[in-house]
Motif scaffolding. Structure first.
Motif, mmCIF file in Angstrom:
data_model
loop_
_atom_site.group_PDB
_atom_site.id
_atom_site.type_symbol
_atom_site.label_atom_id
_atom_site.label_comp_id
_atom_site.label_asym_id
_atom_site.label_seq_id
_atom_site.Cartn_x
_atom_site.Cartn_y
_atom_site.Cartn_z
ATOM 1 N N GLU A 43 -8.511 -4.269 -0.950
ATOM 2 C CA GLU A 43 -7.567 -5.337 -0.580
ATOM 3 C C GLU A 43 -8.072 -6.671 -1.105
ATOM 4 O OE1 GLU A 43 -4.593 -5.622 0.821
ATOM 5 O OE2 GLU A 43 -4.556 -3.440 0.636
ATOM 6 N N VAL A 45 -10.204 -7.136 -3.591
ATOM 7 C CA VAL A 45 -10.135 -7.113 -5.059
ATOM 8 C C VAL A 45 -8.705 -7.444 -5.510
ATOM 9 C CG1 VAL A 45 -10.335 -5.633 -7.107
ATOM 10 C CG2 VAL A 45 -12.034 -5.461 -5.284
ATOM 11 N N GLY A 46 -7.722 -6.821 -4.841
ATOM 12 C CA GLY A 46 -6.310 -7.059 -5.182
ATOM 13 C C GLY A 46 -5.941 -8.523 -4.989
ATOM 14 N N GLU A 50 -4.721 -11.265 -7.737
ATOM 15 C CA GLU A 50 -3.476 -12.043 -7.587
ATOM 16 C C GLU A 50 -3.728 -13.537 -7.771
ATOM 17 O OE1 GLU A 50 -0.508 -11.405 -4.160
ATOM 18 O OE2 GLU A 50 -1.589 -9.511 -4.347
ATOM 19 N N ILE A 56 -8.103 -7.596 -15.391
ATOM 20 C CA ILE A 56 -8.034 -6.130 -15.530
ATOM 21 C C ILE A 56 -9.423 -5.464 -15.553
ATOM 22 C CG2 ILE A 56 -7.176 -4.216 -16.972
ATOM 23 C CD1 ILE A 56 -4.948 -5.730 -15.626
ATOM 24 N N LYS A 67 -14.390 5.639 -7.368
ATOM 25 C CA LYS A 67 -14.555 7.051 -7.739
ATOM 26 C C LYS A 67 -15.980 7.522 -7.465
ATOM 27 C CE LYS A 67 -10.795 7.260 -10.994
ATOM 28 N NZ LYS A 67 -9.907 8.358 -10.770
ATOM 29 N N ASP A 102 -4.713 6.078 -9.496
ATOM 30 C CA ASP A 102 -4.976 7.424 -8.961
ATOM 31 C C ASP A 102 -6.016 7.477 -7.847
ATOM 32 O OD1 ASP A 102 -7.318 7.047 -10.386
ATOM 33 O OD2 ASP A 102 -7.083 8.809 -11.664
ATOM 34 N N ALA A 144 4.207 15.448 -2.559
ATOM 35 C CA ALA A 144 3.637 14.144 -2.209
ATOM 36 C C ALA A 144 3.653 13.240 -3.439
ATOM 37 C CB ALA A 144 2.209 14.321 -1.702
ATOM 38 N N PHE A 148 1.778 2.748 -6.709
ATOM 39 C CA PHE A 148 1.244 1.451 -6.254
ATOM 40 C C PHE A 148 2.008 0.254 -6.805
ATOM 41 C CE2 PHE A 148 -2.720 1.995 -3.855
ATOM 42 C CZ PHE A 148 -2.795 3.375 -3.874
ATOM 43 N N LYS A 196 1.021 5.971 5.582
ATOM 44 C CA LYS A 196 0.285 4.757 5.210
ATOM 45 C C LYS A 196 -1.100 5.069 4.624
ATOM 46 C CE LYS A 196 -1.614 3.457 9.771
ATOM 47 N NZ LYS A 196 -2.816 4.284 9.616
ATOM 48 N N ASP A 197 -1.645 6.228 4.960
ATOM 49 C CA ASP A 197 -2.947 6.578 4.387
ATOM 50 C C ASP A 197 -3.102 8.095 4.309
ATOM 51 O OD1 ASP A 197 -3.455 7.373 7.007
ATOM 52 O OD2 ASP A 197 -4.577 5.545 7.492
ATOM 53 N N ALA A 201 -0.922 11.432 5.585
ATOM 54 C CA ALA A 201 -0.436 12.479 4.683
ATOM 55 C C ALA A 201 -0.741 13.858 5.263
ATOM 56 C CB ALA A 201 -1.078 12.323 3.307
#
Ligand code: B12
Length: 213
Positions: A43, A45-46, A50, A56, A67, A102, A144, A148, A196-197, A201
Motif C-alpha cells: 500500500e 509503495v503504491g 502515485e 516503475i 515473491k 500476479d 477466480a 489490479f 478482499k483477500d 477467496a
C-alpha cells in the motif's frame, strides 16, 4: 504488525526484508501475519508511486521482494496432510486480459492450494478465450479472476460474458478480486462474489463446494 518488515519492503531494502522474514518465521510468527505486513507495505509503495516518489523500477523491485518473501512463507503454509489431488474441488485462476499483476493472484493460488483445492493457474494477461477453453477442459467448480487495474474491470466483464456465451456459466461460480475490485465491480462484471483477500477467496470457494479442507 512488524513495522521493521513493512519499512524494509516499503524502502526497497530487499536483503533486510528477507532476513527479517526468516527471523520472524524462525521465532514462530504466523505466516499469514507476514503476508498481511506485505500487503501493508505494498500500500505504501503504491502511494509513493502515485505521489511520484517511486517509479516503475521500484514497483518491479517491490514485486521481486514480495515473491522472495512468498517463497519463504509458502512451505510453512503447505505443511500438514494434503488430500489426494484428484479428489480436490477444482479452481481455474488467472489475471485477466491486459493486466500483468500476479503477486496477489499467486497468494490466492497458494492459499487455495493449501486450503485443499486443485488450482489451475493460467498466469497473467489471460486472453478471454483461454479462460473459456480451460473451463471447458478442466471443468472447475470455481473460476477466480484477478485484476489490479481499472481497465481490468472491463476484462472481467468480457470474460464473464464469454463464459456465458459459451454456455458454461451455469456450471461455475465466479469470484473476482485484486486492487480496488469491490461489490460494485462484481455486479458490473456479472460475477458471483468478490473477495478482499486470499482468505476470503478460500472462504468463498469452500462455501461453493463441499470440499476443501
Ligand atoms: C507491484 C505493482 C506493479 C508491478 C507488478 C509486479 C507483479 N509481478 O505483480 C509492475 C511493475 C509490473 C506493475 C505494473 C503496472 N502497474 Co502496478 N502496482 C503494483 C503495486 C505497487 C502493488 C500490487 C501488489 O502486488 N500488491 C500486493 C498484493 C498482495 O496486494 P493485495 O491487494 O493485498 O492482494 C490481495 C487481494 O488483492 C486479493 N486478490 C487478488 N486477486 C484476487 C482474486 C480473487 C478471485 C480474490 C477473491 C481475491 C484476490 O487477495 C490478495 C492476497 O491476499 C500496486 C499498488 C497497490 N497498492 O496495489 C500498483 C498498481 C496496481 N499499479 C498501477 C499501475 C498504474 C501500473 C502500470 C499501468 C504502470 C505503468 N504506467 O506502466 C503497470 C500496468 C502493467 C499491466 N498491464 O498490468 C496502479 C493501478 C491504477 C489503476 N486503478 O488502474 C496501482 C494501484 C499503483 C497506483 N497507486 O497508481 N505494477
Amino acid at each position: 504488525m512488524n513495522q521493521k518488515l513493512v519499512d524494509a519492503i516499503a524502502d526497497m531494502d530487499e536483503e533486510s526484508a528477507l532476513q527479517i522474514t526468516k527471523d520472524a518465521l524462525a521465532v514462530g510468527t504466523e505466516p499469514l501475519a507476514i503476508l498481511s505486513d506485505c500487503s501493508a507495505a505494498m500500500e505504501i509503495v503504491g502511494a509513493r508511486f502515485e505521489k511520484g516518489q517511486y517509479f516503475i523500477p521500484e514497483l518491479i523491485l517491490a514485486g521481486e521482494i514480495m515473491k522472495g518473501i512468498s517463497a519463504l512463507v509458502k512451505p510453512l503454509l503447505t505443511g500438514g496432510e494434503m488430500q489426494d489431488t484428484r479428489q480436490r474441488p477444482k479452481v481455474v485462476l488467472g489475471t485477466v486480459k491486459g493486466d500483468i499483476h500476479d503477486i496477489g493472484k499467486d497468494i490466492v493460488g497458494f492459499m487455495l492450494d493449501v486450503g485443499g483445492f486443485s488450482v489451475t493457474d493460467l498466469g497473467v494477461d489471460v486472453p478471454i478465450e483461454v479462460f473459456v477453453e480451460k473451463i471447458r477442459s478442466v471443468q472447475p467448480t470455481v473460476v477466480a479472476l484477478s485484476g489490479f487495474l481499472t481497465l481490468s474491470y472491463t476484462s472481467m466483464k468480457e470474460t464473464v460474458d464469454a463464459i456465458t456465451a459459451a454456455g458454461l456459466r451455469a456450471n461455475v461460480k465466479i469470484m473476482i478480486g485484486g486492487g480496488t475490485v469491490d461489490q460494485q465491480v462484481c455486479e458490473y462484471a456479472g460475477a458471483d462474489a468478490f473477495g478482499k483477500d486470499a482468505m476470503a477467496a478460500v472462504a468463498l470457494a469452500r462455501q461453493w463446494t463441499s470440499g476443501g479442507k
